[in-house]
Design an enzyme around this catalytic site. Structure first.
Site, PDB file in Angstrom:
ATOM      1  N   ASP A 199     128.286 -28.457  43.629  1.00  0.00           N
ATOM      2  CA  ASP A 199     127.321 -29.417  42.877  1.00  0.00           C
ATOM      3  C   ASP A 199     127.658 -28.948  41.556  1.00  0.00           C
ATOM      4  O   ASP A 199     127.833 -27.916  40.982  1.00  0.00           O
ATOM      5  CB  ASP A 199     126.270 -28.703  43.056  1.00  0.00           C
ATOM      6  N   HIS A 321     123.186 -39.324  47.508  1.00  0.00           N
ATOM      7  CA  HIS A 321     121.805 -39.096  47.352  1.00  0.00           C
ATOM      8  C   HIS A 321     121.114 -39.230  45.853  1.00  0.00           C
ATOM      9  O   HIS A 321     119.976 -39.357  45.823  1.00  0.00           O
ATOM     10  CB  HIS A 321     121.375 -37.827  47.923  1.00  0.00           C
TER      11      HIS A 321
HETATM   12  O1  TEU Z   1     123.859 -34.017  40.373  1.00  0.00           O
HETATM   13  C1  TEU Z   1     124.307 -33.796  39.245  1.00  0.00           C
HETATM   14  C2  TEU Z   1     123.939 -34.923  38.072  1.00  0.00           C
HETATM   15  O2  TEU Z   1     124.522 -35.096  36.945  1.00  0.00           O
HETATM   16  C3  TEU Z   1     122.851 -35.502  38.802  1.00  0.00           C
HETATM   17  O3  TEU Z   1     121.687 -35.237  37.831  1.00  0.00           O
HETATM   18  C4  TEU Z   1     123.222 -37.180  38.677  1.00  0.00           C
HETATM   19  O4  TEU Z   1     124.204 -37.453  37.474  1.00  0.00           O
HETATM   20  C5  TEU Z   1     121.991 -37.917  38.072  1.00  0.00           C
HETATM   21  O5  TEU Z   1     120.801 -37.413  38.846  1.00  0.00           O
HETATM   22  C6  TEU Z   1     122.253 -39.382  38.366  1.00  0.00           C
HETATM   23  O6  TEU Z   1     121.085 -39.935  37.542  1.00  0.00           O
HETATM   24  C7  TEU Z   1     123.644 -32.818  41.228  1.00  0.00           C
HETATM   25  C8  TEU Z   1     122.989 -33.216  42.569  1.00  0.00           C
HETATM   26  O7  TEU Z   1     123.824 -34.183  43.178  1.00  0.00           O
HETATM   27  C9  TEU Z   1     121.757 -33.593  42.255  1.00  0.00           C
HETATM   28  O8  TEU Z   1     121.120 -33.967  43.217  1.00  0.00           O
HETATM   29  C10 TEU Z   1     120.867 -32.389  41.485  1.00  0.00           C
HETATM   30  O9  TEU Z   1     119.433 -33.113  41.101  1.00  0.00           O
HETATM   31  C11 TEU Z   1     121.862 -32.055  40.325  1.00  0.00           C
HETATM   32  O10 TEU Z   1     123.159 -31.726  40.448  1.00  0.00           O
HETATM   33  C12 TEU Z   1     121.345 -30.571  39.924  1.00  0.00           C
HETATM   34  O11 TEU Z   1     121.395 -29.852  41.094  1.00  0.00           O
END
Ligand code: TEU
Ligand code: CA
Length: 540
Positions: A199, A321
């Site tokens: 992540d 997701h």
């Molecule tokens: O996502 C990283 C991230 O940048 C996300 O915030 C994404 O770009 C954004 O939601 C798009 O609108 C990862 C995970 O996939 C996400 O579910 C988590 O919320 C985030 O990191 C924090 O761990």
């Protein structure tokens, strides 16, 4: 390297909270996934990316980990996990876990210790600084909150969080913290998992000076925390201490990656094996993702072509997701016929490129965005924070438009298994509403229909799994200027496959060089492609 298992399998991303509930509490769980393993085998996928299942207060739906080695109570037990892993491996399906090590939960024992006092041994596991004139240590904003800093009364310092205040960033400059993470990764490997999706791994190293971003007020400043020099040192250390010598893989969620810096993390196999780039995910947002602009086919071709040339092996995906449903976003839901055909077309366009395909649960039946109308239907912290700030700033309509088209909850409504109540996802009250279109869009009815998106996905997966050309062939973009068609050729050992997709809602004439033995097609009528039609042929 040719032959790495992660180059020869389709990955299937499971968001466990919304996949299958087994005990009627309305929340998906590990036993529920176990009930669906034969479905995954039937579909033909060869690996699962399992979103976080670790103990978490769920401030960010599990991306705020409280204990990296305990299963979240509502998902089940470690014994359930062991049974799931065994069930996958018995079906020759690999499992990669989602590992969130840029930050932990603020309820993790390390942070509880860290915030106790400045001399605590865990203090430096996180990023603490004195404020400046009573304000935050710098002007950074976060992904989820106006400021990336929160003040802690107990020790009168601020701590950094690039996401929510309940997700304090771990300090990767601290060697003991790194070693604790590596030991934990190795204990999961020793349990038999086959790899990890890392992540936001590209932001774990921050500019140690934590300098201000350029601009007034709070400023998003990835130039000071993305792809910093120390990132490569940390990833190489992780590779040496955790991955070397194992038949495993890691795919990085490399926010802020581009075609110029990508090889710095996947070029020599000493850091990541694969990366997720977001140029396609970002292409229909003007400035912010919430300001949606129309899909631009020429831009799409440019991005795909650039990435197919920039790195040797890509990940291929239309969503996950965090993204809205791909058929609503890039296809058409103007009619059932166009929803079905455009979902198939998107799959043919993406998953026959050079790289590893990553499917997201529900895309294989063409699940669509959810018609959200009320705040109480939302669950995602990102959308709820946006709405709260928009209400304060008088931009509620703008926020709702953004949430409906790009909100992450669109991808998190329960998997639609059949036409029984709650789409067969739960016998209880689902944690988030089921899309009301489930009676028409569900796995059971799709399995009965040879022309369904699901049966097409199964055919496409089998075609690619059996084709040396589609696995190893090089990529050549065709018809670069065509306003409707995305066409390309894959060639391996002098044999070729042509893929031609009509991304428009109008008819398009087929260029004759595409004609040949038809492997897959829909909406291909003689020398014409119907709206969202496509054809895949083997060269004569
Ligand atoms: O996502 C990283 C991230 O940048 C996300 O915030 C994404 O770009 C954004 O939601 C798009 O609108 C990862 C995970 O996939 C996400 O579910 C988590 O919320 C985030 O990191 C924090 O761990
Ligand atoms: Ca459950």
């Amino acid at each position: 390297m040719k032959g790495s298992w992660w180059k020869e399998r389709f990955f299937y991303q499971i968001y466990p909270r919304s996949f299958q509930d087994s005990n009627g509490d309305g929340i998906g769980d590990l036993k529920g996934i176990i009930q669906r393993l034969d479905y995954l085998k039937w579909l033909g996928v060869g690996a699962v990316w399992l979103c976080p299942v670790y103990d978490s207060p769920n401030a960010d739906m599990g991306y705020d980990i409280r204990d990296y080695e305990k299963i979240m109570e509502e998902f089940g037990t470690m014994e359930d996990f062991d049974e799931l892993l065994e069930g996958l491996h018995q079906r020759d399906i690999k499992l990669i876990m989602d590992l969130v090590v840029n930050h932990s939960s603020d309820e993790h024992k390390w942070f509880i210790e860290s915030r106790k006092d400045k001399l605590n041994p865990y203090r430096d596991y996180y990023i603490w600084r004195d404020g400046k004139d009573g304000h935050e240590p710098n002007n950074w904003s976060s992904f989820f909150t106006p400021s990336a800093w929160s003040y802690d009364e107990q020790t009168e310092q601020w701590y950094l969080h690039l996401f929510s205040e309940k997700q304090p960033d771990l300090n990767w400059a601290n060697e003991n913290m790194r070693q604790d993470i590596f030991d934990m990764i190795n204990r999961w490997f020793d349990k038999g998992v086959d790899g990890f999706r890392m992540d936001v791994i590209s932001v774990i190293a921050k500019n140690p000076a934590l300098p201000d971003g350029v601009g007034d007020g709070y400023v998003f400043a990835p130039e000071h925390f993305a792809f910093q020099p120390k990132l490569h040192e940390y990833l190489r250390e992780m590779r040496q201490k955790c991955f070397d010598g194992r038949n495993c893989m890691c795919v990085g969620e490399t926010s802020f990656v581009n075609t110029c810096n990508a090889n710095s993390v996947v070029g020599d196999g000493r850091e990541l094996d694969l990366l997720f780039q977001f140029d396609i995910m970002d292409m229909d947002g003007a400035g912010s993702k919430w300001d949606t602009i129309p899909f631009d086919l020429s831009k799409f071709k440019e991005i795909i072509s650039a990435w197919q040339q920039a790195i040797d092996w890509n990940t291929l995906f239309w969503g996950n997701h965090d993204q809205p449903r791909s058929v609503s976003r890039f296809g058409s839901t103007a009619s059932e016929e166009l929803r079905i055909r455009s979902a198939k077309m998107l799959a043919a366009a993406m998953y026959l490129l050079r790289g590893t395909p990553f499917l997201y649960q529900g895309e294989e039946i063409g699940m669509t965005n959810m018609p959200f109308e009320r705040k109480d239907q939302l669950r995602d912290i990102e959308s709820l924070n946006l709405l709260r700030e928009a209400e304060r700033d008088g931009r509620t309509t703008w926020a709702w438009n953004g949430i409906r088209s790009k909100g992450r909850d669109n991808a998190r409504t329960p998997m639609q298994w059949d036409d029984t109540p709650n789409a067969g996802f739960t016998s209880g009250t689902p944690w988030i509403e089921v899309n009301p279109n489930y009676p028409a869009i569900n796995v059971a009815s799709a399995m009965e229909d040879k022309e369904s998106i699901l049966c097409f996905y199964r055919e496409l997966i089998a075609l690619r799994n059996a084709s040396e050309i589609l696995k190893w062939g090089d990529f050549e973009l065709l018809l670069p200027e065509h306003p409707q068609l995305f066409a390309y050729r894959r060639t391996y050992e002098n044999k070729s496959v042509f893929i031609c997709c009509n991304f428009s809602d109008g008819d398009a004439a087929l260029p004759e060089e595409v004609l040949g033995e038809i492997l897959l097609a829909d909406g291909a009528l003689g020398s014409n492609l119907a709206p969202y039609g496509f054809i895949v042929t083997a060269a004569q």
